[in-house]
Design a protein around this motif. Structure first.
Motif, mmCIF file in Angstrom:
data_model
loop_
_atom_site.group_PDB
_atom_site.id
_atom_site.type_symbol
_atom_site.label_atom_id
_atom_site.label_comp_id
_atom_site.label_asym_id
_atom_site.label_seq_id
_atom_site.Cartn_x
_atom_site.Cartn_y
_atom_site.Cartn_z
ATOM 1 N N ASP A 184 -0.292 17.512 -8.655
ATOM 2 C CA ASP A 184 0.346 16.227 -8.410
ATOM 3 C C ASP A 184 0.763 16.065 -6.953
ATOM 4 O OD1 ASP A 184 2.265 18.173 -8.463
ATOM 5 O OD2 ASP A 184 3.477 17.286 -10.048
ATOM 6 N N LEU A 185 0.301 16.963 -6.087
ATOM 7 C CA LEU A 185 0.598 16.883 -4.663
ATOM 8 C C LEU A 185 -0.697 16.782 -3.857
ATOM 9 C CD1 LEU A 185 3.377 19.617 -4.211
ATOM 10 C CD2 LEU A 185 3.674 17.142 -4.479
ATOM 11 N N TYR A 186 -0.702 15.903 -2.878
ATOM 12 C CA TYR A 186 -1.883 15.744 -2.035
ATOM 13 C C TYR A 186 -1.965 16.880 -1.015
ATOM 14 C CZ TYR A 186 -2.691 11.241 -4.150
ATOM 15 O OH TYR A 186 -2.971 10.257 -5.056
ATOM 16 N N HIS A 187 -3.172 17.052 -0.469
ATOM 17 C CA HIS A 187 -3.405 18.189 0.427
ATOM 18 C C HIS A 187 -2.443 18.189 1.610
ATOM 19 C CE1 HIS A 187 -5.621 21.479 2.224
ATOM 20 N NE2 HIS A 187 -5.663 20.810 3.352
ATOM 21 N N SER A 188 -2.188 17.028 2.192
ATOM 22 C CA SER A 188 -1.282 16.974 3.335
ATOM 23 C C SER A 188 0.141 17.336 2.930
ATOM 24 C CB SER A 188 -1.315 15.579 3.972
ATOM 25 O OG SER A 188 -1.085 14.571 3.009
ATOM 26 N N GLU A 189 0.527 17.025 1.701
ATOM 27 C CA GLU A 189 1.854 17.399 1.205
ATOM 28 C C GLU A 189 1.939 18.908 1.009
ATOM 29 O OE1 GLU A 189 3.060 13.426 -1.349
ATOM 30 O OE2 GLU A 189 1.709 14.886 -2.270
ATOM 31 N N VAL A 190 0.862 19.507 0.498
ATOM 32 C CA VAL A 190 0.831 20.953 0.305
ATOM 33 C C VAL A 190 0.860 21.675 1.650
ATOM 34 C CG1 VAL A 190 -0.503 22.887 -0.610
ATOM 35 C CG2 VAL A 190 -0.385 20.755 -1.895
ATOM 36 N N SER A 191 0.110 21.171 2.618
ATOM 37 C CA SER A 191 0.093 21.778 3.948
ATOM 38 C C SER A 191 1.473 21.722 4.588
ATOM 39 C CB SER A 191 -0.930 21.070 4.845
ATOM 40 O OG SER A 191 -2.240 21.250 4.359
ATOM 41 N N GLU A 192 2.140 20.588 4.441
ATOM 42 C CA GLU A 192 3.499 20.440 4.975
ATOM 43 C C GLU A 192 4.443 21.419 4.277
ATOM 44 O OE1 GLU A 192 6.319 18.708 7.567
ATOM 45 O OE2 GLU A 192 4.142 18.391 7.450
ATOM 46 N N GLU A 200 -13.972 9.709 9.849
ATOM 47 C CA GLU A 200 -13.271 9.760 11.131
ATOM 48 C C GLU A 200 -11.873 9.164 10.998
ATOM 49 O OE1 GLU A 200 -15.719 7.968 14.088
ATOM 50 O OE2 GLU A 200 -17.260 9.520 13.974
ATOM 51 N N ILE A 201 -11.147 9.604 9.991
ATOM 52 C CA ILE A 201 -9.757 9.198 9.805
ATOM 53 C C ILE A 201 -8.947 10.430 9.450
ATOM 54 C CG2 ILE A 201 -10.277 6.823 9.110
ATOM 55 C CD1 ILE A 201 -9.898 7.652 6.230
ATOM 56 N N ALA A 202 -7.659 10.359 9.697
ATOM 57 C CA ALA A 202 -6.784 11.511 9.459
ATOM 58 C C ALA A 202 -6.687 11.828 7.975
ATOM 59 C CB ALA A 202 -5.395 11.225 10.017
ATOM 60 N N PRO A 203 -6.629 13.113 7.627
ATOM 61 C CA PRO A 203 -6.464 13.495 6.223
ATOM 62 C C PRO A 203 -5.235 12.860 5.566
ATOM 63 C CG PRO A 203 -7.061 15.400 7.539
ATOM 64 C CD PRO A 203 -6.785 14.290 8.496
ATOM 65 N N THR A 204 -4.155 12.699 6.345
ATOM 66 C CA THR A 204 -2.961 12.073 5.774
ATOM 67 C C THR A 204 -3.233 10.631 5.381
ATOM 68 O OG1 THR A 204 -2.211 11.563 8.028
ATOM 69 C CG2 THR A 204 -1.315 13.550 6.987
ATOM 70 N N THR A 205 -4.076 9.950 6.160
ATOM 71 C CA THR A 205 -4.429 8.573 5.820
ATOM 72 C C THR A 205 -5.237 8.530 4.534
ATOM 73 O OG1 THR A 205 -4.454 7.941 8.160
ATOM 74 C CG2 THR A 205 -5.587 6.474 6.627
ATOM 75 N N VAL A 206 -6.160 9.469 4.389
ATOM 76 C CA VAL A 206 -6.927 9.555 3.145
ATOM 77 C C VAL A 206 -5.990 9.734 1.964
ATOM 78 C CG1 VAL A 206 -8.592 10.934 1.837
ATOM 79 C CG2 VAL A 206 -8.996 10.455 4.252
ATOM 80 N N ASP A 207 -5.004 10.623 2.104
ATOM 81 C CA ASP A 207 -4.068 10.868 1.015
ATOM 82 C C ASP A 207 -3.232 9.628 0.699
ATOM 83 O OD1 ASP A 207 -4.997 13.418 0.783
ATOM 84 O OD2 ASP A 207 -3.350 14.356 1.880
ATOM 85 N N ARG A 208 -2.817 8.909 1.728
ATOM 86 C CA ARG A 208 -2.065 7.672 1.512
ATOM 87 C C ARG A 208 -2.909 6.655 0.749
ATOM 88 N NH1 ARG A 208 -0.800 4.985 6.580
ATOM 89 N NH2 ARG A 208 0.336 3.521 5.218
ATOM 90 N N VAL A 209 -4.163 6.546 1.126
ATOM 91 C CA VAL A 209 -5.073 5.615 0.460
ATOM 92 C C VAL A 209 -5.242 5.989 -1.008
ATOM 93 C CG1 VAL A 209 -7.483 4.857 0.332
ATOM 94 C CG2 VAL A 209 -6.314 4.942 2.543
ATOM 95 N N LEU A 210 -5.464 7.274 -1.263
ATOM 96 C CA LEU A 210 -5.666 7.730 -2.634
ATOM 97 C C LEU A 210 -4.427 7.473 -3.486
ATOM 98 C CD1 LEU A 210 -7.493 11.136 -2.024
ATOM 99 C CD2 LEU A 210 -8.514 8.967 -2.740
ATOM 100 N N ARG A 211 -3.271 7.736 -2.915
ATOM 101 C CA ARG A 211 -2.036 7.521 -3.681
ATOM 102 C C ARG A 211 -1.862 6.043 -4.024
ATOM 103 N NH1 ARG A 211 2.670 9.095 -5.520
ATOM 104 N NH2 ARG A 211 4.443 7.696 -5.285
ATOM 105 N N LEU A 212 -2.054 5.186 -3.046
ATOM 106 C CA LEU A 212 -1.881 3.752 -3.286
ATOM 107 C C LEU A 212 -2.887 3.230 -4.308
ATOM 108 C CD1 LEU A 212 -1.292 2.433 0.358
ATOM 109 C CD2 LEU A 212 0.385 2.489 -1.483
ATOM 110 N N ARG A 213 -4.126 3.650 -4.141
ATOM 111 C CA ARG A 213 -5.186 3.084 -4.971
ATOM 112 C C ARG A 213 -5.166 3.635 -6.394
ATOM 113 N NH1 ARG A 213 -7.353 -0.178 -7.194
ATOM 114 N NH2 ARG A 213 -9.556 -0.776 -7.204
#
Length: 284
Positions: free
Chosen positions: A184-192, A223-236
């Motif tokens: 239930d955590l995105y990759h950028s959240e796990v890395s943080e 060519e976008i930041a991984p955090t942006t990908v995670d934000r997109v996935l969460r919203l969508r």
């Protein structure tokens, strides 16, 4: 497959939609070991088994396992298959040694060779890369469960939500665990979270898939930041925000969101429970 969720992440304070704030990280750091401890108690288990592949996710999972039940009750498995895995395997073993947990290296090359010889020509060429990688993932989980069964342990899955939603996993492979600690955590959240816990960068490999085989997610080409990908996935997919609004709120190109949606749709079968003629339900 057993997928364990809690209501905690949904209520965490977020920054741009992700649980990377100091407060959120502090709560996650406290909650994850407690989750594992409760899981062990409820199952009447004695130990936890964690596959170590040098990645951020597995290093963090092993750390939380130690916090939950103590280093003497955690087993780490390093399971390389090829010579190219040697450096990463040493990294994984360094993590295990630093945590003081029992660990062993299982060389899967002879197991894979025996498996391919046994299967023979019944299902195609033995050099099929996709079939070989999938077989290795399932063999690793089989080994983890053999150790777990013989030691009354539970297997900790380390797949994060980014991998899960985009299909960066093998069906009945990495997800075939007793829990998905970061499901239930995105990759950028796990890395943080790994940084918050204090896991040194030199002890992990930054990756969107298991570094023991070619399991990279398709987002590596974006060519976008991984955090942006995670934000997109969460919203969508978690919040169910419509396509146009997600593009507006994140600034991503519509074509990129189209591609993410396509990846998600194409890999839905990996997230679906086995169906029966009278029940066609699946997990999200």
């Amino acid at each position: 497959m057993t997928v364990s969720h809690t209501s905690e992440p949904a209520s965490l304070p977020r920054e741009d939609g992700l649980a990377t704030t100091d407060e959120a990280q502090a709560r996650l750091r406290e909650q994850r070991p407690a989750f594992l401890e409760e899981l062990v108690d409820d199952a009447g288990a004695d130990r936890l088994v964690v596959g170590l592949d040098g990645s951020v996710e597995t290093a963090l999972a092993a750390t939380f396992a130690v916090d939950a039940v103590g280093s003497e009750r955690v087993t780490g498995l390093v399971m390389p298959a090829f010579l190219s895995h040697e450096a990463i395997s040493r990294t994984a073993e360094t993590v295990a040694s630093a945590l003081g947990i029992e660990h062993c290296r299982l060389q899967l090359q002879p197991v894979l060779a025996a498996f391919q010889e046994a299967v023979g020509d019944s299902s195609g060429p033995a050099d099929d890369v996709v079939a070989t990688n999938n077989a290795l993932s399932r063999l690793r989980m089989t080994c983890a469960y053999y150790v777990a069964n013989t030691t009354n342990a539970l297997v900790v899955g380390t797949v994060d939500r980014t991998q899960y939603l985009l299909g960066g996993v093998t069906k009945h492979g990495e997800t075939g665990a007793d829990c998905l600690l970061f499901g239930d955590l995105y990759h950028s959240e796990v890395s943080e979270l790994a940084g918050t816990v204090g896991i040194p960068d030199e002890l992990t490999v930054e990756t969107s898939g298991s570094p023991l085989y070619p399991g990279q997610l398709p987002i590596a080409d974006f060519e976008i930041a991984p955090t942006t990908v995670d934000r997109v996935l969460r919203l969508r997919f978690d919040e169910g925000i419509d396509h146009e609004t997600v593009v507006e709120r994140t600034g991503v190109e519509p074509a990129i969101l189209d591609q993410l949606e396509e990846y998600h749709a194409e890999t839905e079968h990996k997230r679906r429970q086995p169906v029966t003629p009278s029940l066609r339900s699946h997990i999200n």
